[in-house]
Design a protein around this motif. Structure first.
Motif, PDB file in Angstrom:
ATOM      1  N   PHE A 154     -53.640 -58.050 -36.825  1.00  0.00           N
ATOM      2  CA  PHE A 154     -53.570 -57.125 -37.890  1.00  0.00           C
ATOM      3  C   PHE A 154     -52.730 -55.586 -37.566  1.00  0.00           C
ATOM      4  N   GLN A 155     -53.387 -55.363 -36.267  1.00  0.00           N
ATOM      5  CA  GLN A 155     -52.833 -54.131 -35.655  1.00  0.00           C
ATOM      6  C   GLN A 155     -51.102 -54.131 -35.471  1.00  0.00           C
ATOM      7  N   SER A 156     -50.773 -55.335 -34.838  1.00  0.00           N
ATOM      8  CA  SER A 156     -49.579 -55.437 -34.638  1.00  0.00           C
ATOM      9  C   SER A 156     -48.731 -55.514 -36.095  1.00  0.00           C
ATOM     10  N   HIS A 157     -49.048 -55.892 -37.120  1.00  0.00           N
ATOM     11  CA  HIS A 157     -48.561 -55.806 -38.336  1.00  0.00           C
ATOM     12  C   HIS A 157     -48.585 -54.510 -39.170  1.00  0.00           C
ATOM     13  N   SER A 158     -49.838 -53.779 -39.016  1.00  0.00           N
ATOM     14  CA  SER A 158     -50.036 -52.654 -39.541  1.00  0.00           C
ATOM     15  C   SER A 158     -50.087 -51.347 -38.946  1.00  0.00           C
ATOM     16  N   THR A 159     -50.054 -51.474 -37.517  1.00  0.00           N
ATOM     17  CA  THR A 159     -50.271 -50.450 -36.568  1.00  0.00           C
ATOM     18  C   THR A 159     -51.565 -49.711 -36.546  1.00  0.00           C
ATOM     19  N   THR A 195     -62.889 -55.736 -50.908  1.00  0.00           N
ATOM     20  CA  THR A 195     -64.030 -56.811 -50.895  1.00  0.00           C
ATOM     21  C   THR A 195     -64.843 -55.788 -49.832  1.00  0.00           C
ATOM     22  N   LYS A 196     -66.157 -56.098 -49.652  1.00  0.00           N
ATOM     23  CA  LYS A 196     -67.059 -55.658 -48.635  1.00  0.00           C
ATOM     24  C   LYS A 196     -67.221 -56.601 -47.652  1.00  0.00           C
ATOM     25  N   GLU A 197     -66.485 -57.698 -47.607  1.00  0.00           N
ATOM     26  CA  GLU A 197     -66.590 -58.749 -46.557  1.00  0.00           C
ATOM     27  C   GLU A 197     -66.530 -58.355 -45.084  1.00  0.00           C
ATOM     28  N   PRO A 198     -67.469 -58.525 -44.317  1.00  0.00           N
ATOM     29  CA  PRO A 198     -67.405 -58.139 -43.051  1.00  0.00           C
ATOM     30  C   PRO A 198     -66.007 -58.586 -42.364  1.00  0.00           C
ATOM     31  N   VAL A 199     -65.431 -57.579 -41.203  1.00  0.00           N
ATOM     32  CA  VAL A 199     -64.296 -58.189 -40.578  1.00  0.00           C
ATOM     33  C   VAL A 199     -64.300 -59.413 -40.005  1.00  0.00           C
ATOM     34  N   ASN A 200     -65.213 -59.790 -39.490  1.00  0.00           N
ATOM     35  CA  ASN A 200     -65.488 -60.989 -38.840  1.00  0.00           C
ATOM     36  C   ASN A 200     -65.345 -62.148 -39.730  1.00  0.00           C
ATOM     37  N   ALA A 201     -65.898 -62.123 -41.036  1.00  0.00           N
ATOM     38  CA  ALA A 201     -65.981 -63.144 -41.944  1.00  0.00           C
ATOM     39  C   ALA A 201     -64.584 -63.188 -42.472  1.00  0.00           C
ATOM     40  N   ILE A 202     -64.026 -62.005 -42.684  1.00  0.00           N
ATOM     41  CA  ILE A 202     -62.478 -62.156 -43.114  1.00  0.00           C
ATOM     42  C   ILE A 202     -61.381 -62.723 -41.992  1.00  0.00           C
ATOM     43  N   THR A 232     -56.193 -50.705 -36.792  1.00  0.00           N
ATOM     44  CA  THR A 232     -57.173 -51.884 -36.811  1.00  0.00           C
ATOM     45  C   THR A 232     -57.554 -52.073 -38.163  1.00  0.00           C
ATOM     46  N   PRO A 233     -58.398 -53.332 -38.416  1.00  0.00           N
ATOM     47  CA  PRO A 233     -58.722 -53.684 -39.658  1.00  0.00           C
ATOM     48  C   PRO A 233     -60.020 -52.709 -40.232  1.00  0.00           C
ATOM     49  N   SER A 234     -60.675 -52.279 -39.132  1.00  0.00           N
ATOM     50  CA  SER A 234     -61.519 -51.218 -39.882  1.00  0.00           C
ATOM     51  C   SER A 234     -61.039 -49.853 -39.956  1.00  0.00           C
ATOM     52  N   ALA A 235     -60.118 -49.419 -39.390  1.00  0.00           N
ATOM     53  CA  ALA A 235     -59.282 -48.194 -39.619  1.00  0.00           C
ATOM     54  C   ALA A 235     -58.783 -48.376 -40.962  1.00  0.00           C
ATOM     55  N   TYR A 236     -58.178 -49.525 -41.225  1.00  0.00           N
ATOM     56  CA  TYR A 236     -57.563 -49.465 -42.531  1.00  0.00           C
ATOM     57  C   TYR A 236     -58.518 -49.629 -43.681  1.00  0.00           C
ATOM     58  N   ARG A 237     -59.521 -50.294 -43.543  1.00  0.00           N
ATOM     59  CA  ARG A 237     -60.713 -50.244 -44.464  1.00  0.00           C
ATOM     60  C   ARG A 237     -61.132 -48.716 -44.715  1.00  0.00           C
ATOM     61  N   ASN A 238     -61.324 -48.101 -43.700  1.00  0.00           N
ATOM     62  CA  ASN A 238     -62.023 -46.749 -43.717  1.00  0.00           C
ATOM     63  C   ASN A 238     -60.997 -45.709 -44.232  1.00  0.00           C
ATOM     64  N   GLY A 239     -59.791 -46.159 -44.629  1.00  0.00           N
ATOM     65  CA  GLY A 239     -58.846 -45.091 -45.454  1.00  0.00           C
ATOM     66  C   GLY A 239     -57.759 -44.745 -44.706  1.00  0.00           C
ATOM     67  N   ALA A 240     -57.975 -45.142 -43.452  1.00  0.00           N
ATOM     68  CA  ALA A 240     -56.569 -44.387 -42.518  1.00  0.00           C
ATOM     69  C   ALA A 240     -54.976 -44.789 -43.270  1.00  0.00           C
ATOM     70  N   SER A 254     -59.192 -67.764 -34.939  1.00  0.00           N
ATOM     71  CA  SER A 254     -60.083 -68.279 -33.977  1.00  0.00           C
ATOM     72  C   SER A 254     -61.243 -67.308 -33.508  1.00  0.00           C
ATOM     73  N   THR A 255     -60.873 -65.976 -33.389  1.00  0.00           N
ATOM     74  CA  THR A 255     -61.624 -65.009 -32.885  1.00  0.00           C
ATOM     75  C   THR A 255     -61.466 -63.674 -33.916  1.00  0.00           C
ATOM     76  N   PRO A 256     -62.438 -62.839 -33.984  1.00  0.00           N
ATOM     77  CA  PRO A 256     -62.316 -61.489 -34.573  1.00  0.00           C
ATOM     78  C   PRO A 256     -61.232 -60.900 -33.761  1.00  0.00           C
ATOM     79  N   ALA A 257     -61.458 -60.692 -32.556  1.00  0.00           N
ATOM     80  CA  ALA A 257     -60.239 -60.034 -31.717  1.00  0.00           C
ATOM     81  C   ALA A 257     -59.011 -60.552 -31.946  1.00  0.00           C
ATOM     82  N   TYR A 258     -58.539 -61.813 -32.121  1.00  0.00           N
ATOM     83  CA  TYR A 258     -57.511 -62.240 -32.249  1.00  0.00           C
ATOM     84  C   TYR A 258     -56.754 -61.731 -33.584  1.00  0.00           C
ATOM     85  N   PHE A 259     -57.898 -61.970 -34.590  1.00  0.00           N
ATOM     86  CA  PHE A 259     -57.403 -61.126 -36.005  1.00  0.00           C
ATOM     87  C   PHE A 259     -57.087 -59.720 -36.131  1.00  0.00           C
ATOM     88  N   THR A 260     -57.824 -59.033 -35.042  1.00  0.00           N
ATOM     89  CA  THR A 260     -57.557 -57.536 -34.908  1.00  0.00           C
ATOM     90  C   THR A 260     -56.224 -57.240 -34.367  1.00  0.00           C
TER      91      THR A 260
END
Length: 266
Positions: free
Chosen positions: A249-254, A226-233, A256-264, A240-246
């Motif tokens: 996610f980084q702990s699980h996949s090594t 999807t193209k949903e913004p990271v904050n919305a996801i 950031t969400p943005s890097a994952y979305r951009n094809g890293a 509770s916050t986008p920073a907590y989500f980041t």
């Protein structure tokens, strides 16, 4: 009559195709809106269905009802088929997960013949193709009934397995809420410590990991599909916050969400 919508839900594809490009789509816990039938023709691996982890090998048939959490980790050189079947009572499919380890050569031949005929009808444009495909899908249901008989009920009868299955059903219904393991344990009438101990016993993972892996599967899917913004996801998954989500996610996949979305991840 078989509707086009129902027929479109009947699909068959190689197991390798399901896991080749993005293995997380298979290896992280998730559910499907259709029933899923796995037929392993070579190799081995591990599968977790409704929180119950077990090994599988050649000539194993694994049926996973729609809406049931599962994750599959096929080993190198594992081959098989994934068949998606609609939620239609006329197919006579089981209501509980089934894992069969068939040894009867005639049973292997019967399943393969039905699957080949199903695929042939799905690929054809002959008159009556819709009814024929549905009929072969129903025959796969008959095959399951005849093979497992009382085996499926016995596999899922013990108290520990039932508790973990209930836990995964709750997760599947509520994982976007951000509830923690303690909340689920209370809803199930047990302590968080007991739930974790039982999850370790049945699935080889603590209760927290079962929950976190399901949330992270959905996070990856939303970032990838999807193209949903990271904050919305982050908000939709109960963070509770986008920073907590980041951080999660980084702990699980090594990454950031943005890097994952951009094809890293490719």
């Amino acid at each position: 009559m078989v509707s086009k919508e129902t027929l479109d839900q009947i699909k068959s594809l190689p197991l390798a195709q399901m896991v080749k490009r993005e293995p997380w789509r298979a290896s992280l816990p998730h559910s499907e809106t259709s029933h899923t039938l796995l037929w392993i023709t070579r190799g081995q691996g591990r599968i977790t269905v409704a929180g119950r982890r077990s090994g599988f090998g050649t000539h194993n048939a694994i049926f996973i009802p729609a809406g049931t959490m599962f994750a599959i980790e096929p080993g190198t050189g594992t081959f098989g088929s994934v068949i998606f079947l609609p939620q239609d009572e006329r197919l006579g499919l089981p209501t509980d997960p089934v894992h069969l380890r068939t040894r009867d050569v005639s049973a292997h031949k019967e399943f393969n013949a039905n699957l080949e005929q199903l695929q042939r009808e799905l690929d054809s444009e002959r008159p009556g193709q819709d009814r024929a495909a549905f009929a072969y899908a129903a025959l796969l249901g008959v095959w399951l009934d005849r093979q497992h008989a009382e085996e499926a009920a016995a596999q899922y009868s013990d108290a520990a397995t039932r508790l973990v299955a209930r836990y995964t059903r709750l997760i599947e219904n509520k994982y976007p809420t951000g509830h923690n393991v303690q909340h689920y344990a209370t809803a199930l009438g047990v302590t968080a410590t007991h739930l974790t101990r039982v999850c370790n016993q049945v699935s080889g993972q603590p209760a927290s990991q079962v929950l976190n892996d399901r949330v992270m599967y959905e996070a990856r899917r939303l970032l990838r599909d999807t193209k949903e913004p990271v904050n919305a996801i982050a908000k939709s998954l109960g963070f509770s916050t986008p920073a907590y989500f980041t951080r999660a996610f980084q702990s699980h996949s090594t990454m950031t969400p943005s890097a994952y979305r951009n094809g890293a991840h490719i």
